[in-house]
Design a protein around this motif. Structure first.
Motif, mmCIF file in Angstrom:
data_model
loop_
_atom_site.group_PDB
_atom_site.id
_atom_site.type_symbol
_atom_site.label_atom_id
_atom_site.label_comp_id
_atom_site.label_asym_id
_atom_site.label_seq_id
_atom_site.Cartn_x
_atom_site.Cartn_y
_atom_site.Cartn_z
ATOM 1 N N GLN A 160 0.827 -1.200 0.000
ATOM 2 C CA GLN A 160 0.000 0.000 0.000
ATOM 3 C C GLN A 160 0.865 1.256 0.000
ATOM 4 O OE1 GLN A 160 -2.376 -0.815 3.484
ATOM 5 N NE2 GLN A 160 -4.160 -1.370 2.248
ATOM 6 N N LEU A 161 1.924 1.229 0.776
ATOM 7 C CA LEU A 161 2.828 2.373 0.853
ATOM 8 C C LEU A 161 3.420 2.687 -0.516
ATOM 9 C CD1 LEU A 161 4.076 4.313 2.958
ATOM 10 C CD2 LEU A 161 5.965 2.717 3.181
ATOM 11 N N VAL A 162 3.902 1.675 -1.197
ATOM 12 C CA VAL A 162 4.490 1.865 -2.520
ATOM 13 C C VAL A 162 3.446 2.370 -3.511
ATOM 14 C CG1 VAL A 162 5.555 0.701 -4.485
ATOM 15 C CG2 VAL A 162 6.336 0.184 -2.176
ATOM 16 N N ASP A 163 2.241 1.789 -3.486
ATOM 17 C CA ASP A 163 1.192 2.205 -4.410
ATOM 18 C C ASP A 163 0.808 3.672 -4.202
ATOM 19 O OD1 ASP A 163 1.029 -0.189 -5.725
ATOM 20 O OD2 ASP A 163 -0.661 -0.948 -4.547
ATOM 21 N N ILE A 164 0.692 4.089 -2.942
ATOM 22 C CA ILE A 164 0.333 5.479 -2.644
ATOM 23 C C ILE A 164 1.409 6.428 -3.145
ATOM 24 C CG2 ILE A 164 0.002 7.157 -0.787
ATOM 25 C CD1 ILE A 164 -1.319 4.872 0.822
ATOM 26 N N VAL A 165 2.650 6.129 -2.831
ATOM 27 C CA VAL A 165 3.752 6.997 -3.224
ATOM 28 C C VAL A 165 3.873 7.094 -4.738
ATOM 29 C CG1 VAL A 165 6.271 7.236 -3.204
ATOM 30 C CG2 VAL A 165 5.054 6.659 -1.090
ATOM 31 N N GLN A 166 3.709 5.981 -5.431
ATOM 32 C CA GLN A 166 3.840 5.983 -6.884
ATOM 33 C C GLN A 166 2.685 6.693 -7.582
ATOM 34 O OE1 GLN A 166 4.332 1.776 -7.798
ATOM 35 N NE2 GLN A 166 6.514 2.091 -8.157
ATOM 36 N N GLY A 167 1.508 6.672 -6.971
ATOM 37 C CA GLY A 167 0.333 7.198 -7.653
ATOM 38 C C GLY A 167 -0.017 8.637 -7.357
ATOM 39 N N ALA A 168 0.628 9.249 -6.366
ATOM 40 C CA ALA A 168 0.232 10.588 -5.928
ATOM 41 C C ALA A 168 1.107 11.675 -6.546
ATOM 42 C CB ALA A 168 0.293 10.675 -4.404
ATOM 43 N N ARG A 169 0.473 12.781 -6.842
ATOM 44 C CA ARG A 169 1.168 13.952 -7.386
ATOM 45 C C ARG A 169 0.427 15.205 -6.922
ATOM 46 N NH1 ARG A 169 4.153 15.546 -12.106
ATOM 47 N NH2 ARG A 169 4.410 13.348 -12.665
ATOM 48 N N GLY A 170 1.186 16.207 -6.474
ATOM 49 C CA GLY A 170 0.574 17.445 -6.010
ATOM 50 C C GLY A 170 1.200 18.668 -6.644
ATOM 51 N N THR A 171 0.978 19.828 -6.035
ATOM 52 C CA THR A 171 1.471 21.080 -6.606
ATOM 53 C C THR A 171 2.996 21.144 -6.642
ATOM 54 O OG1 THR A 171 1.324 22.144 -4.427
ATOM 55 C CG2 THR A 171 -0.577 22.366 -5.883
ATOM 56 N N TYR A 172 3.662 20.412 -5.741
ATOM 57 C CA TYR A 172 5.124 20.385 -5.716
ATOM 58 C C TYR A 172 5.699 19.270 -6.579
ATOM 59 C CZ TYR A 172 5.440 23.763 -1.842
ATOM 60 O OH TYR A 172 5.382 24.884 -1.065
ATOM 61 N N GLY A 173 4.833 18.422 -7.165
ATOM 62 C CA GLY A 173 5.324 17.341 -8.002
ATOM 63 C C GLY A 173 4.968 15.981 -7.436
ATOM 64 N N PRO A 174 5.536 14.922 -8.020
ATOM 65 C CA PRO A 174 5.214 13.552 -7.591
ATOM 66 C C PRO A 174 5.656 13.263 -6.162
ATOM 67 C CG PRO A 174 6.331 13.573 -9.722
ATOM 68 C CD PRO A 174 6.466 14.941 -9.166
ATOM 69 N N CYS A 175 4.864 12.458 -5.488
ATOM 70 C CA CYS A 175 5.223 12.030 -4.140
ATOM 71 C C CYS A 175 6.522 11.230 -4.168
ATOM 72 C CB CYS A 175 4.087 11.189 -3.565
ATOM 73 S SG CYS A 175 4.338 10.678 -1.857
ATOM 74 N N SER A 176 6.708 10.423 -5.197
ATOM 75 C CA SER A 176 7.925 9.606 -5.304
ATOM 76 C C SER A 176 9.169 10.484 -5.377
ATOM 77 C CB SER A 176 7.855 8.705 -6.536
ATOM 78 O OG SER A 176 7.670 9.457 -7.712
ATOM 79 N N GLU A 177 9.064 11.631 -6.034
ATOM 80 C CA GLU A 177 10.196 12.556 -6.129
ATOM 81 C C GLU A 177 10.598 13.047 -4.742
ATOM 82 O OE1 GLU A 177 10.812 16.106 -9.162
ATOM 83 O OE2 GLU A 177 9.537 16.736 -7.487
ATOM 84 N N TYR A 178 9.608 13.354 -3.918
ATOM 85 C CA TYR A 178 9.856 13.790 -2.539
ATOM 86 C C TYR A 178 10.615 12.723 -1.756
ATOM 87 C CZ TYR A 178 8.537 14.454 2.402
ATOM 88 O OH TYR A 178 8.547 14.562 3.769
#
Length: 221
Positions: free
Chosen positions: A165-183
């Protein structure tokens, strides 16, 4: 045996009462925190996530530091910066237990008020953290620093995620600052360059690189 909640149910319930603090609420929080501060004293700030690689404020000194009683954890929903209300991402908070190594920054006394105003806008938009004065251990000695700890009473707090679940959330999310995975990758790289080892984070980075992104049924890409 109770089954863990599905990723879809976690995401759909993550924004139950999400709202941003008003300017006056945020100012009241800052004023309460700074009440014991003496205007002639410098202030230390402990960074454990994006503050390690993007502090965005001037500082007189920087030290490796460790805080006990809390650990770095992806336990905070991000519904703006690294996700959306419909598809939130995750960012780091300091959760109870263990210890955490990070960076401490010394802010000059005459810059404290201005710096803290900007920090509160950045770190406390929804009041999901509890800012505390905590002892931090450094090679040069103990210091008292501002530390943003997780408020477990808020809807933004999340725990009990499976590795998948953690990996799926991180890979699928993107906000105003960019992808969650980038963070996540930026934080991992900054810690590594600073000589700070976080085995759980390194394991997550390896999983992100090994597993192709997936989508959650009914959510936005």
């Amino acid at each position: 045996m109770t089954q863990p909640p599905s990723l879809e149910s976690l995401i759909s319930s993550s924004g139950a009462s999400f709202r941003l603090l008003t300017d006056s609420e945020r100012q009241a929080s800052l004023d309460a925190f700074l009440k014991p501060w003496h205007p002639r004293h410098d202030v230390w700030v402990f960074g454990y996530g994006s503050l390690v690689w993007r502090p965005e404020f001037d500082f007189l000194e920087q030290r490796h530091a460790r805080v006990n009683g809390y650990h770095r954890s992806l336990c905070l929903w991000s519904r703006i910066n690294r996700g959306t209300p419909e598809r939130p991402g995750l960012v780091f908070g300091l959760d109870v237990g263990g210890s955490c190594r990070g960076m401490a920054y010394r802010i000059a006394s005459h810059q404290v008020q201005e710096t803290m105003q900007e920090l509160w806008k950045r770190e406390m938009p929804s009041g999901a953290y509890i800012p505390k004065w905590l002892n931090c251990h450094t090679r040069e000695g103990a210091i008292s620093a501002l530390v943003f700890t997780m408020d477990r009473s808020k809807d933004a707090y999340v725990r009990g995620l499976s590795k998948e679940q953690l990996v799926d959330i991180v890979q699928g999310a993107r906000g105003t600052y960019g992808p969650c995975s980038e963070y996540i990758l930026e934080t991992a790289q900054a810690l590594e360059l600073a000589g700070i080892r976080d085995r759980k984070l390194q394991t997550l980075v390896a999983q992100l690189r090994d597993k192709p992104p997936s989508t959650v049924q009914g959510s936005q890409p």
